[in-house]
Design an enzyme around this catalytic site. Structure first.
Site, short mmCIF file in Angstrom:
data_model
loop_
_atom_site.label_atom_id
_atom_site.label_comp_id
_atom_site.label_asym_id
_atom_site.label_seq_id
_atom_site.Cartn_x
_atom_site.Cartn_y
_atom_site.Cartn_z
N LYS A 102 -5.72 6.00 -11.75
CA LYS A 102 -4.44 5.68 -12.40
C LYS A 102 -4.57 4.47 -13.32
O LYS A 102 -3.97 4.43 -14.39
CB LYS A 102 -3.38 5.42 -11.33
N ASP A 103 -5.34 3.46 -12.88
CA ASP A 103 -5.56 2.28 -13.73
C ASP A 103 -6.86 2.49 -14.49
O ASP A 103 -7.86 1.79 -14.27
CB ASP A 103 -5.60 1.02 -12.87
N GLU A 117 0.42 5.84 -0.70
CA GLU A 117 -0.52 6.95 -0.44
C GLU A 117 -1.75 6.88 -1.34
O GLU A 117 -2.84 7.27 -0.93
CB GLU A 117 0.21 8.27 -0.69
N GLY A 118 -1.58 6.39 -2.57
CA GLY A 118 -2.73 6.27 -3.49
C GLY A 118 -3.80 5.33 -2.91
O GLY A 118 -4.99 5.65 -2.89
N HIS A 119 -3.35 4.17 -2.40
CA HIS A 119 -4.31 3.23 -1.78
C HIS A 119 -4.93 3.86 -0.53
O HIS A 119 -6.12 3.72 -0.26
CB HIS A 119 -3.60 1.95 -1.34
N VAL A 162 -2.97 9.82 -7.16
CA VAL A 162 -2.09 10.56 -6.23
C VAL A 162 -0.68 10.54 -6.82
O VAL A 162 -0.22 9.51 -7.33
CB VAL A 162 -2.10 9.91 -4.83
N LEU A 210 0.82 -1.21 0.00
CA LEU A 210 0.00 0.00 0.00
C LEU A 210 0.86 1.26 0.00
O LEU A 210 1.83 1.36 0.74
CB LEU A 210 -0.90 0.02 1.24
O1 PAF Z 1 -5.55 -2.62 -9.07
C1 PAF Z 1 -5.22 -3.64 -8.41
O2 PAF Z 1 -4.52 -3.57 -7.40
C2 PAF Z 1 -5.72 -5.00 -8.86
O3 PAF Z 1 -5.76 -5.09 -10.24
C3 PAF Z 1 -7.07 -5.39 -8.24
C4 PAF Z 1 -8.18 -4.46 -8.67
C5 PAF Z 1 -6.96 -5.39 -6.71
C6 PAF Z 1 -7.45 -6.81 -8.67
O4 PAF Z 1 -6.49 -7.73 -8.29
#
Ligand code: PAF
Length: 284
Positions: free
Chosen positions: A149-150, A35-37, A176, A33
């Site tokens: 970001k994704d 800062e973005g998470h 972030v 993890l």
């Molecule tokens: O973005 C991620 O960390 C992963 O692709 C996810 C969404 C947790 C699925 O494994």
């Protein structure tokens, strides 16, 4: 914060919350993890009574075994960070809990999964869609939070949730960045010191594209040229630099209405992605 290992435990905990009329926010992650998470967890914390986070390095979304093996696994640090950010439950299942013997189902989302990351990483989005569908069904959140970001992952998840009539809201949370603009990613830790500077090619390309649109240039050709110049200036060869529709991920000829500039590049040994939503009047 409580750590749960089994699907049955998570189902029991979330069923209790639902029975008591408590709303559930969910942040799926693969751990390591940053800062973005934590921003996703804090966003969920402000909106929900119960905040659930999953930490599961999902083997089915890795096309490269070396990438899977190198993925950082730091559960104790993650648990402490998730708790400090406000998570109530951490779901950290084993691979056998998620994919028991005989597991034989794959969700394949067409449309937005077909190009860019989907083309560069065959099977990646099938793995993402399948695990996200399972996690959503296990947790049963009111809202699940994903990082902008994704962006392509987000588009694939939204497509799946719509197509399969899954009763969960999907909320995007802005990217972030470090002070110099590099988008936070668990992969950044693997950048060699010399490559850290070169990695700025991605965010600088996005800023250049934004400036180009703000300056009145809206054709894909002009916007992409501005972005590519930033890669060239740092000697980084991009995997792709594309102007796409943010929902379908098909190429756009101009910035006219919603558009997304998506970029990817391998910097040293590390493959990075980034993106910027663009509109005719600037970015958003
Ligand atoms: O973005 C991620 O960390 C992963 O692709 C996810 C969404 C947790 C699925 O494994």
């Amino acid at each position: 914060m409580t750590t749960l290992r089994t699907i049955a435990e998570v189902r029991a905990a979330t069923a209790d919350a639902r029975r008591d009329g408590r709303s559930i926010g969910f942040v799926p992650t693969m751990g390591a993890l940053h800062e973005g998470h934590l921003h996703l967890i804090r966003t969920a914390r402000r909106a929900h009574d119960l905040v659930v986070i999953s930490v599961f390095v999902n083997p089915t979304q890795f096309d490269d075994p070396a990438d899977l093996a190198a993925y950082p696994r730091v559960e104790d640090t993650d648990a402490a960070a998730a708790q400090a950010a406000g998570a109530d439950l951490l779901f950290a299942p084993s691979a056998a809990e998620m994919y028991p013997d005989g597991f034989a189902t794959t969700i394949e989302v067409g449309g937005p999964s077909e190009r860019l990351e989907g083309a560069s990483r065959p099977g990646h989005f099938n793995g993402v869609a399948t695990v996200v569908c399972k996690l959503l069904s296990i947790v049963g959140p009111d809202v699940a939070y994903f990082g902008q970001k994704d962006a392509q992952q987000l588009a694939v998840v939204r497509r799946m949730v719509t197509d399969l009539n899954l009763p969960y809201a999907i909320q995007a949370v802005p990217t972030v960045r470090d002070d110099d603009g590099l988008a936070l990613s668990s992969r950044n830790a693997r950048l060699a010191a010399a490559d850290r500077e070169r990695a700025l090619a991605l965010s600088r390309a996005l800023r250049a594209a934004e400036a180009s649109v703000a300056g009145g240039r809206a054709s894909a050709e002009e916007v992409l040229a501005a972005a590519r110049a930033e890669f060239a200036a740092r000697g980084v060869e991009p995997d792709y630099v594309e102007l796409v529709d943010p929902i379908t991920f098909t190429p756009l000829p101009t910035v006219d209405g919603d558009a997304l500039l998506a970029v990817a590049a391998r910097v040293g040994d590390v493959r990075l992605i980034d993106n910027q939503p663009l509109t005719r009047n600037g970015s958003h």
